[in-house]
Motif scaffolding. Structure first.
Motif, mmCIF file in Angstrom:
data_model
loop_
_atom_site.group_PDB
_atom_site.id
_atom_site.type_symbol
_atom_site.label_atom_id
_atom_site.label_comp_id
_atom_site.label_asym_id
_atom_site.label_seq_id
_atom_site.Cartn_x
_atom_site.Cartn_y
_atom_site.Cartn_z
ATOM 1 N N THR A 25 0.840 -1.187 0.000
ATOM 2 C CA THR A 25 0.000 0.000 0.000
ATOM 3 C C THR A 25 0.877 1.241 0.000
ATOM 4 N N GLN A 78 -4.898 6.506 -1.580
ATOM 5 C CA GLN A 78 -4.314 5.210 -1.249
ATOM 6 C C GLN A 78 -4.188 4.420 -2.545
ATOM 7 N N TYR A 80 -3.039 0.718 -4.053
ATOM 8 C CA TYR A 80 -2.753 -0.654 -3.661
ATOM 9 C C TYR A 80 -2.656 -1.516 -4.910
#
Length: 153
Positions: A25, A78, A80
């Motif tokens: 992440t 974020q 990922y």
């Protein structure tokens, strides 16, 4: 152990390492919103547009309706692996000026359960005039499509 076996293990280890790193992440920050300590240097009824820009830096955006308010916008995304980036936080600092160009209100807005909420206020009036701009700004969360930026129809 043969050379082929060593090379195979090295390739396998490299693949496992690449997959592990690819699924880490990551966070990316965009924009700038002044801290509460920096905002405490802005004096309501004293500072002007010029002194605010000198103290906090130039704003991210100006008022849409009147062209007089300053908005500082900061977002955190974020990332990922191969998934689409997701905005996890957005903060807006709104500074309102009166007709003479003197600071009237300083407010900080954030998101809570998808709704715009005031985080802090130092105001002489109840609310910032141009709330539609804030609603549009916060309302765009999660509505981005790569095709919009690439010109695909």
């Amino acid at each position: 152990m043969s050379t082929t076996a060593r090379k195979s293990r090295a390739v396998l280890a490299a693949c496992v390492l690449a997959m592990t790193v690819g699924c880490t992440t990551l966070y990316r920050n965009h924009g700038y919103a002044p801290s509460d300590a920096q905002l405490s240097e802005v004096l309501i009824g004293v500072d002007t547009r010029a002194t605010v820009a000198d103290t906090l830096g130039p704003p991210t955006a100006g008022g849409v309706a009147t062209g007089s308010d300053y908005y500082y916008v900061q977002s955190r995304f974020q990332l990922y692996g191969p998934l689409e980036p997701r905005e996890i936080d957005r903060e807006v600092v709104a500074i309102r000026f009166d007709s003479a160009g003197v600071v009237e209100n300083v407010e900080r807005f954030g998101l809570e359960n998808g709704n715009v909420v005031p985080l802090s206020r130092r105001v002489t009036e109840r609310n910032v005039r141009d709330t539609t701009f804030l609603r549009q700004l916060f309302g765009s969360i999660g509505r981005f499509d790569a095709g919009d930026f690439l010109g695909d129809s």
